[in-house]
Enzyme design. Structure first.
Site, mmCIF file in Angstrom:
data_model
loop_
_atom_site.group_PDB
_atom_site.id
_atom_site.type_symbol
_atom_site.label_atom_id
_atom_site.label_comp_id
_atom_site.label_asym_id
_atom_site.label_seq_id
_atom_site.Cartn_x
_atom_site.Cartn_y
_atom_site.Cartn_z
ATOM 1 N N GLU A 63 8.214 16.274 15.708
ATOM 2 C CA GLU A 63 8.770 16.122 14.360
ATOM 3 C C GLU A 63 8.036 17.058 13.396
ATOM 4 O O GLU A 63 6.811 17.015 13.305
ATOM 5 C CB GLU A 63 8.601 14.667 13.883
ATOM 6 C CG GLU A 63 9.203 14.427 12.515
ATOM 7 C CD GLU A 63 8.914 13.029 11.967
ATOM 8 O OE1 GLU A 63 7.762 12.575 12.038
ATOM 9 O OE2 GLU A 63 9.863 12.388 11.457
ATOM 10 N N LYS B 299 0.879 -1.168 0.000
ATOM 11 C CA LYS B 299 0.000 0.000 0.000
ATOM 12 C C LYS B 299 0.913 1.212 0.000
ATOM 13 O O LYS B 299 1.387 1.648 1.041
ATOM 14 C CB LYS B 299 -0.878 -0.024 1.256
ATOM 15 C CG LYS B 299 -2.252 0.580 1.086
ATOM 16 C CD LYS B 299 -2.243 2.043 0.748
ATOM 17 C CE LYS B 299 -2.003 2.914 1.944
ATOM 18 N NZ LYS B 299 -1.742 4.306 1.578
ATOM 19 N N CYS C 56 13.370 10.704 7.171
ATOM 20 C CA CYS C 56 13.157 10.404 8.589
ATOM 21 C C CYS C 56 14.423 10.638 9.408
ATOM 22 O O CYS C 56 14.352 10.901 10.601
ATOM 23 C CB CYS C 56 12.699 8.969 8.753
ATOM 24 S SG CYS C 56 13.820 7.809 7.960
ATOM 25 N N GLU D 267 9.298 1.309 11.199
ATOM 26 C CA GLU D 267 10.300 2.368 11.064
ATOM 27 C C GLU D 267 9.520 3.685 11.099
ATOM 28 O O GLU D 267 8.809 4.017 10.151
ATOM 29 C CB GLU D 267 11.080 2.191 9.759
ATOM 30 C CG GLU D 267 11.862 0.879 9.772
ATOM 31 C CD GLU D 267 12.657 0.574 8.512
ATOM 32 O OE1 GLU D 267 12.310 1.097 7.448
ATOM 33 O OE2 GLU D 267 13.625 -0.189 8.609
HETATM 34 P P1 NAD Z 1 1.961 8.354 7.458
HETATM 35 O O1 NAD Z 1 2.096 7.547 8.674
HETATM 36 O O2 NAD Z 1 0.944 9.432 7.404
HETATM 37 O O3 NAD Z 1 1.619 7.416 6.209
HETATM 38 C C1 NAD Z 1 2.442 6.298 5.882
HETATM 39 C C2 NAD Z 1 1.594 5.253 5.190
HETATM 40 O O4 NAD Z 1 0.636 4.730 6.104
HETATM 41 C C3 NAD Z 1 0.792 5.784 3.999
HETATM 42 O O5 NAD Z 1 0.787 4.799 2.998
HETATM 43 C C4 NAD Z 1 -0.589 5.991 4.603
HETATM 44 O O6 NAD Z 1 -1.623 5.940 3.660
HETATM 45 C C5 NAD Z 1 -0.669 4.808 5.549
HETATM 46 N N1 NAD Z 1 -1.606 4.964 6.656
HETATM 47 C C6 NAD Z 1 -1.977 6.105 7.286
HETATM 48 N N2 NAD Z 1 -2.845 5.826 8.286
HETATM 49 C C7 NAD Z 1 -3.023 4.486 8.291
HETATM 50 C C8 NAD Z 1 -3.793 3.586 9.076
HETATM 51 N N3 NAD Z 1 -4.558 4.018 10.075
HETATM 52 N N4 NAD Z 1 -3.726 2.270 8.799
HETATM 53 C C9 NAD Z 1 -2.939 1.798 7.808
HETATM 54 N N5 NAD Z 1 -2.194 2.611 7.016
HETATM 55 C C10 NAD Z 1 -2.231 3.929 7.261
HETATM 56 O O7 NAD Z 1 3.411 8.919 7.131
HETATM 57 P P2 NAD Z 1 3.825 9.888 5.952
HETATM 58 O O8 NAD Z 1 3.313 11.250 6.232
HETATM 59 O O9 NAD Z 1 3.494 9.250 4.638
HETATM 60 O O10 NAD Z 1 5.427 9.855 6.066
HETATM 61 C C11 NAD Z 1 6.141 10.693 6.920
HETATM 62 C C12 NAD Z 1 6.497 9.996 8.207
HETATM 63 O O11 NAD Z 1 7.227 8.800 7.933
HETATM 64 C C13 NAD Z 1 7.385 10.815 9.100
HETATM 65 O O12 NAD Z 1 6.961 10.677 10.431
HETATM 66 C C14 NAD Z 1 8.753 10.166 8.930
HETATM 67 O O13 NAD Z 1 9.658 10.348 9.987
HETATM 68 C C15 NAD Z 1 8.371 8.742 8.773
HETATM 69 N N6 NAD Z 1 9.441 7.980 8.121
HETATM 70 C C16 NAD Z 1 10.183 7.098 8.871
HETATM 71 C C17 NAD Z 1 11.226 6.392 8.280
HETATM 72 C C18 NAD Z 1 12.084 5.418 9.054
HETATM 73 O O14 NAD Z 1 12.798 4.652 8.427
HETATM 74 N N7 NAD Z 1 12.047 5.422 10.383
HETATM 75 C C19 NAD Z 1 11.501 6.592 6.920
HETATM 76 C C20 NAD Z 1 10.723 7.495 6.202
HETATM 77 C C21 NAD Z 1 9.684 8.183 6.819
#
Ligand code: NAD
Length: 485
Positions: free
Chosen positions: A389, A177, A287, A253
């Site tokens: 963040e 997804k 991230c 992550e």
């Molecule tokens: P997000 O959590 O909003 O979304 C990530 C994914 O999860 C998307 O595909 C989204 O549609 C899905 N999603 C959202 N709510 C959901 C739910 N309730 N159930 C299932 N899926 C759901 O994150 P984002 O805004 O896309 O990305 C930014 C975040 O990702 C930042 O917090 C960043 O630090 C983190 N990040 C972490 C790493 C790491 O390796 N630790 C790497 C990249 C990004």
């Protein structure tokens, strides 16, 4: 013309319950109509993955799997420019960044995990028993099964392949997804994986959002055997709740609020180059990006002024322009969040060293979600902008007076993903890096990766580690066989 992106289920393009628009963050133009998967499409995708596991893929040898991974890497390289174009249209990032980081790493991910799984052995123990007898224990790794892969928009193809490659290397089938903001490269990867000869149903794509959409339908689905997720910490909590009834394993992550610790004995020029990269790369949307910079007081002005100069030298612009260093934020919605932190910083008493506003880039880019690279001084660890963040091109610079204080300030966070230490004192570099309460600490560099090393975070930054054998541990379940000899 805008593309139409379908879900991919068992090798077939499948329409969704409705379509949503994917908008280009560079200028607000339409990139694609994307088919949102409803529960029926998610059901079908999980069933297709299960059928693949029940078929020849479930019996594929390690040699067959690793050969497939290498063919996928080759096909990514053959279609390199298609992936770059798709990633750039979705994210607005500079083309050189998509080329050098995102797409290059995608191919590398498949090769690296092919190497790891090909070289992996079995755990075994020869057990001493009374009266000189012995038993042989050996653990046979089995695939986890149907793995749900949920990824964010910041490094879409890189983070997707970081999970899909080890999952397939270990013999799993996946339902991915991608983020609603970046649907294109995950869809293109379906073509490439099929071209490389993967059996039908090994790689499925469902598009949509999180709550009440494909993300939630997938993570709450009883037919999945585990979830690997990269994204916000809050979303991680929601996914934990979704999988709790069926007690499925998760690998998370999550977010970060990463510190850099700069000592006065650092090599100033190299440190400023490294710091600028760690604060502003991908418009701060990595991230691992640094959002807190702790600087030894005697070097504070030199570091603050030097970093501000580098921020001012960044060139915001179209992804294909050779002088562009920095793209937009991913969306207007995300810019609203970042802007709210720019306002909050001022309300919390920050001095804005540079940036702090939406830039004027002319009518051509007025529809995009641009933001100025921003640095603050005058804040301390109690400020919300220093604790939460932001996920944009921003950092707060804060002075310290001793090594102990620097360690304490850097570790004073609920997150724990990454840290960077800048010093020419080798002993201090090791000493401070080891005291960082994080998954990854760098000394005199940042985001330098060996794909075999553990990657992950502590606290709000995640659960588990991926990378090399660490990924193998998540994507397999061992069956221990004990034979009395
Ligand atoms: P997000 O959590 O909003 O979304 C990530 C994914 O999860 C998307 O595909 C989204 O549609 C899905 N999603 C959202 N709510 C959901 C739910 N309730 N159930 C299932 N899926 C759901 O994150 P984002 O805004 O896309 O990305 C930014 C975040 O990702 C930042 O917090 C960043 O630090 C983190 N990040 C972490 C790493 C790491 O390796 N630790 C790497 C990249 C990004």
């Amino acid at each position: 013309m805008a593309a139409e992106l379908h879900n991919v289920v068992g090798g077939t393009r499948v329409a969704g319950r409705r379509t949503f628009e994917k908008i280009d963050p560079v200028d607000g133009s339409l990139v694609a109509h994307v088919h949102e998967a409803g529960p029926d499409v998610v059901d079908a995708a999980v069933a297709a993955a299960r059928a693949a596991l029940d078929g020849p893929w479930g019996r594929a040898s390690v040699a067959e799997r690793t050969a497939l991974l290498r063919r996928i890497a080759d096909r990514i390289e053959e279609r390199f420019e298609d992936f770059v174009a798709a990633e750039v249209r979705d994210t607005g990032k500079p083309e050189h960044l998509a080329r050098d980081l995102d797409v290059a790493r995608a191919a590398m991910n498949f090769r690296s995990f092919a190497d790891t799984v090909a070289a992996a052995g079995l755990d075994s123990f020869l057990t001493d028993l009374p009266h000189g007898r012995k038993a042989l224990n050996y653990a046979v790794p089995k695939p986890l099964g149907v793995v749900a892969v949920i990824v964010p928009w910041n490094l879409p193809l890189l983070l997707l392949t970081w999970k899909v490659a080890p999952a397939l290397a270990c013999g799993n089938a996946v339902v991915v997804k991608p983020s609603e903001e970046t649907p294109s490269t995950a869809t293109l990867l379906a073509e490439v994986i099929a071209d490389a000869g993967a059996p039908t149903g090994v790689y499925n794509v469902v598009h949509g959002f999180g709550p009440d959409s494909a993300g939630e339908y997938l993570t709450a689905h009883r037919g999945i055997d585990g979830v690997t997720f990269t994204g916000e910490s809050r979303t991680g909590s929601a996914i934990m709740r979704a999988v709790a009834p069926s007690v499925r394993p998760v690998s998370f992550e999550l977010g970060g609020k990463n510190a850099a610790v700069v000592f006065a004995d650092c090599d100033l020029g190299k440190t400023l180059d490294g710091l600028a990269r760690s604060v502003f790369l991908n418009t701060g949307q990595v991230c691992l990006c640094t959002e807190r910079v702790y600087v030894e007081r005697s070097a504070f002005d030199a570091v603050a002024n030097g970093l501000a100069e580098r921020a001012k030298a960044l060139r915001l612009g179209r992804p294909g322009a050779p002088e562009t260093t920095t793209g937009p934020l991913i969306s207007h919605q995300h810019r609203k969040k970042v802007q709210s932190y720019l306002d909050l910083a001022v309300a919390e008493g920050a001095t804005v060293l540079t940036g702090g506003a939406v830039p004027e880039l002319g009518p051509d880019l007025a529809g995009g979600s641009w933001i100025e690279p921003t640095l603050w001084t005058g804040l301390d660890n109690s400020a919300r902008v220093v604790r939460e963040e932001v996920f944009g091109p921003v950092a707060a610079l804060i002075p310290f007076d001793s090594e102990e204080e620097a360690v304490r300030l850097a570790n004073d966070t609920d997150y724990g993903l990454a840290a960077a230490v800048w010093t020419t004192n080798l002993e201090r570099g090791h000493r401070v890096a080891q005291q960082m309460r994080v998954g990854m600490a760098w000394v005199n560099t940042w985001y330098l990766r060996d794909l075999r090393s553990p990657f992950g975070g502590v606290g709000l930054s995640g659960i588990g580690r991926e990378g090399g054998l660490h990924s193998m541990h998540f994507y397999t379940q061992p069956t221990n066989v004990c034979v009395q000899l």
